[in-house]
Design a protein around this motif. Structure first.
Motif, PDB file in Angstrom:
ATOM      1  N   THR A 392      41.480  36.627  44.955  1.00 18.13           N
ATOM      2  CA  THR A 392      41.536  35.198  44.676  1.00 18.13           C
ATOM      3  C   THR A 392      40.752  34.412  45.728  1.00 18.13           C
ATOM      4  O   THR A 392      40.071  33.429  45.408  1.00 18.13           O
ATOM      5  CB  THR A 392      43.008  34.724  44.647  1.00 18.13           C
ATOM      6  N   GLN A 433      44.506  31.790  38.637  1.00 17.84           N
ATOM      7  CA  GLN A 433      45.605  32.725  38.449  1.00 17.84           C
ATOM      8  C   GLN A 433      46.853  31.981  37.966  1.00 17.84           C
ATOM      9  O   GLN A 433      47.597  32.457  37.123  1.00 17.84           O
ATOM     10  CB  GLN A 433      45.881  33.408  39.784  1.00 17.84           C
ATOM     11  N   ASP A 516      40.567  34.729  36.969  1.00 19.96           N
ATOM     12  CA  ASP A 516      41.423  35.343  37.975  1.00 19.96           C
ATOM     13  C   ASP A 516      42.720  35.797  37.322  1.00 19.96           C
ATOM     14  O   ASP A 516      43.623  35.009  37.106  1.00 19.96           O
ATOM     15  CB  ASP A 516      41.707  34.349  39.100  1.00 19.96           C
ATOM     16  N   GLU A 517      42.811  37.074  37.037  1.00 21.18           N
ATOM     17  CA  GLU A 517      43.968  37.659  36.360  1.00 21.18           C
ATOM     18  C   GLU A 517      44.371  36.800  35.177  1.00 21.18           C
ATOM     19  O   GLU A 517      45.554  36.596  34.914  1.00 21.18           O
ATOM     20  CB  GLU A 517      45.136  37.805  37.339  1.00 21.18           C
TER      21      GLU A 517
HETATM   22 MG   LIG Z   1      45.102  36.785  43.422  1.00 19.61          MG
END
Ligand SMILES: [Mg+2]
Ligand SMILES: Nc1ncnc2c1ncn2[C@@H]1O[C@H](COP(=O)(O)OP(=O)(O)O)[C@@H](O)[C@H]1O
Length: 587
Positions: A392, A433, A516-517
């Motif tokens: 991240t 995220q 991000d994810e």
């Molecule tokens: Mg992360």
């Protein structure tokens, strides 16, 4: 860079009250006309008030003692007229200053809020939202109170006091001096105590900020609190903050209220002196009864406002303490400025590159160590690695949420810092995220900061969505574009939030899209849909995907392994998996 407001104000030390006031007054230069009007009103008010006792004394000595009641009536009429004018002047002054106070409050809140919008992410990492809210709401109001209620009264009382002081001295210099000595003592006492009073007020405001931060934190995390049955814990913490706030407020109250009785005491002493000394002077024939009555009136005029002044002084100290807390924010400079100095030099052809980048959130704790890589146009990159490895963080630097401590990030071969925020965010799309949605509808959220489709009807927008192959995602929301969203109320699931964030980013048509994810909370079927959409993005779009699932990773052109602040090319999927399994570089 240190953005902690509480530490910053401590470093800044005590700004002198005069300086702080000067800065504050500069803020209201636009109100100059109104200020002058109010000043005229207040001076008229004080001037007429001063004339009153003189006229009364004059009437007593001149007309009453000679039985000239016709003139007495005339003077009484004159007095009445004066009092009416005083009434209107007072009214005008209150309304004008009330207006100024409210406009100041409005402007101050606006400028703090715009300042907050400019500040970098680091600032928000280091300060609690609750404390910031308290600064925007509570501290600014202290300044409003000062302007709308205190400032002109302050000037008014000072004018009345100066005038009365002059009358006292002119009528009889000896008696005047005797009457004014207690005033001098009061002045010394005020000077000596005001630093302490301001400090007490500052402590009180700070603890109000702390209390509000505590409330914000527990409201924000109420689910965790309930799930872990930790209500007692938060109740205790709140209780502590509340206690602290209570004590600080009592302390400030004590400090603010100390002036009143002290001023009262000195005022009574002065009256007593004038009375005794005056009677003595009358007995020696140096003074008349009328003069003594006028004199006592002036002494009252001099000392009575002092009681008012005591309260005003306290308001003033509270306003100054509030202003200190506000001005630290206003004085902050964002370190995320756009560089303009150097002409943009193209250094290489990659879309995005890291050149020996070092980064840490706080000083002395480096998170990314000497990272270099190139992302080419149109390719897909996967970042994999253990939790806390720095994925991240790397993505945040790509999107310039932070600047590197050392080294540089290049976008199209040019330092990313030379791009204006508009240019940069137009080129880079970031699906966080933890996606954040605003209260509103799906439509409002996907058009957030996207001017391009602002005037589109729902039908037109649906067509755009269809062209971007996003219609299957939109179909998940039962009311389509008009599905309501509540930022806190959890009307939709986390996965659905991610889908909206996904549409938001894709519709902006960025050159580089970071996920991000973004698929971590989405079922495998929807994930496949997302993947197809990603595949059908324009050929030139670069994708940076942070993911755990194998199938998302295996389609990437290149895989990078991110661990312990290092970003290394993993080569094949097998190699990357190997690294993941062993938690580090497999040779
Ligand atoms: Mg992360
Ligand atoms: N806002 C922050 N302030 C301070 N340290 C942070 C912050 N965010 C992340 N970190 C630290 O940076 C490191 C990398 O975190 P992160 O990039 O979020 O990892 P990943 O995304 O790979 O799980 C961790 O050690 C984490 O503690």
């Amino acid at each position: 860079m240190n953005y902690n407001l509480n530490e910053l104000s401590a470093q800044q030390g005590k700004t002198s009250t005069g300086k702080a006031l000067g800065k504050l007054l500069r803020l209201i230069t636009e109100e100059r006309r109104n200020l002058y009007l109010a000043l005229c009103a207040i001076l008229t008010n004080s001037g007429l008030n001063l004339l009153g006792p003189f006229l009364i004394g004059y009437t007593i000595d001149k007309f009453i003692s000679h039985g000239d009641y016709h003139s007495v009536l005339m003077y009484a009429g004159l007095l009445l007229l004066m009092y009416v004018v005083v009434f209107f002047a007072g009214y005008a002054q209150t309304t004008i200053m009330g207006g100024i106070g409210q406009r100041m409050l409005f402007k101050l809140r606006n400028s703090i809020f715009s300042k907050l919008q400019e500040l970098p992410v680091g600032f928000f990492n280091q300060n609690k939202a609750g404390d910031l809210i308290s600064r925007v709401n509570n501290d600014t109001d202290k300044i409003n109170v000062f302007f709308s209620q205190s400032l002109m009264q302050f000037i008014g009382t000072i004018a009345t006091m100066t005038g009365s002081g002059i009358f006292l001295l002119v009528i009889n210099i000896k008696l005047g001096l005797a009457a004014l000595v207690p005033g001098l003592l009061i002045f010394v006492f005020t000077r000596l105590t005001s630093g302490w009073v301001k400090k007490k007020n500052a402590v009180s405001l700070k603890s109000t900020g702390g209390l509000s931060a505590e409330i914000q934190e527990s409201l924000q995390n109420f689910k965790v609190i309930i799930a872990f049955n930790r209500r007692d814990y938060f109740r205790k913490r709140f209780d502590q903050s509340n206690q602290q706030n209570y004590k600080a407020a009592v302390g400030a109250g004590l400090a603010n209220n100390i002036f009143l009785p002290v001023y009262g005491l000195f005022a009574s002493l002065a009256q007593l002196t004038v009375l005794l000394y005056g009677i003595h002077l009358i007995s020696t024939g140096e003074f008349s009864v009328g003069l003594l009555i006028a004199y006592l009136s002036y002494a009252t005029n001099f000392y009575n406002p002092l009681r008012q002044l005591a309260a005003l002084w306290a308001n003033f100290q509270a306003a100054m303490a509030g202003w200190d807390r506000i001005s630290v924010i206003l004085g902050l400079e964002s370190n995320l400025v756009t560089l303009v100095a150097k002409p943009k030099v193209v250094k290489n052809t990659a879309l995005l590159s890291f050149n020996n980048v070092h980064f840490g959130y706080v000083e002395d704790k480096e998170i990314l160590h000497n990272i270099s890589f190139d992302f080419e146009r149109g390719k897909t990159y996967a970042l994999v690695g253990p939790t806390g490895g720095g994925k991240t963080t790397t993505a945040s630097l790509i999107a310039r949420l932070y600047d590197p401590v050392k080294g540089e990030v290049l976008l199209e071969g040019k330092d990313i810092r030379t791009y204006s925020p508009e240019e940069r965010t137009g080129k880079i799309g970031f699906i966080l995220q933890e996606p954040f949605l605003f209260t509103g509808t799906v439509r409002e959220n996907i058009l957030y900061s996207n001017e391009q489709y602002k005037g589109y009807t729902n039908e037109q927008l649906e067509q755009v969505i269809k062209d971007a192959n996003l219609q299957t995602i939109l179909a998940i929301f039962d009311k389509g574009l008009d599905t309501p969203i509540a930022s806190s109320g959890d009307t939709i699931s986390l996965g659905q939030k991610q889908l909206i964030a996904f549409m938001r980013a894709v519709l902006r048509n960025p050159d580089l899209l970071i996920l991000d994810e973004a698929t971590a909370n989405i079922d495998t079927i929807t994930e496949q849909i997302l993947e197809e959409i990603l595949n059908r993005l324009p050929e030139t779009t670069t994708r940076v995907i942070i993911a755990h699932r194998l199938n998302t990773i295996q389609n990437a052109d290149e895989i990078y392994f991110v661990n312990a602040g290092e970003v290394v090319r993993a080569g094949s999927l097998d190699h990357a998996m190997n690294m993941l399994m062993h938690g580090k570089r497999a040779s």
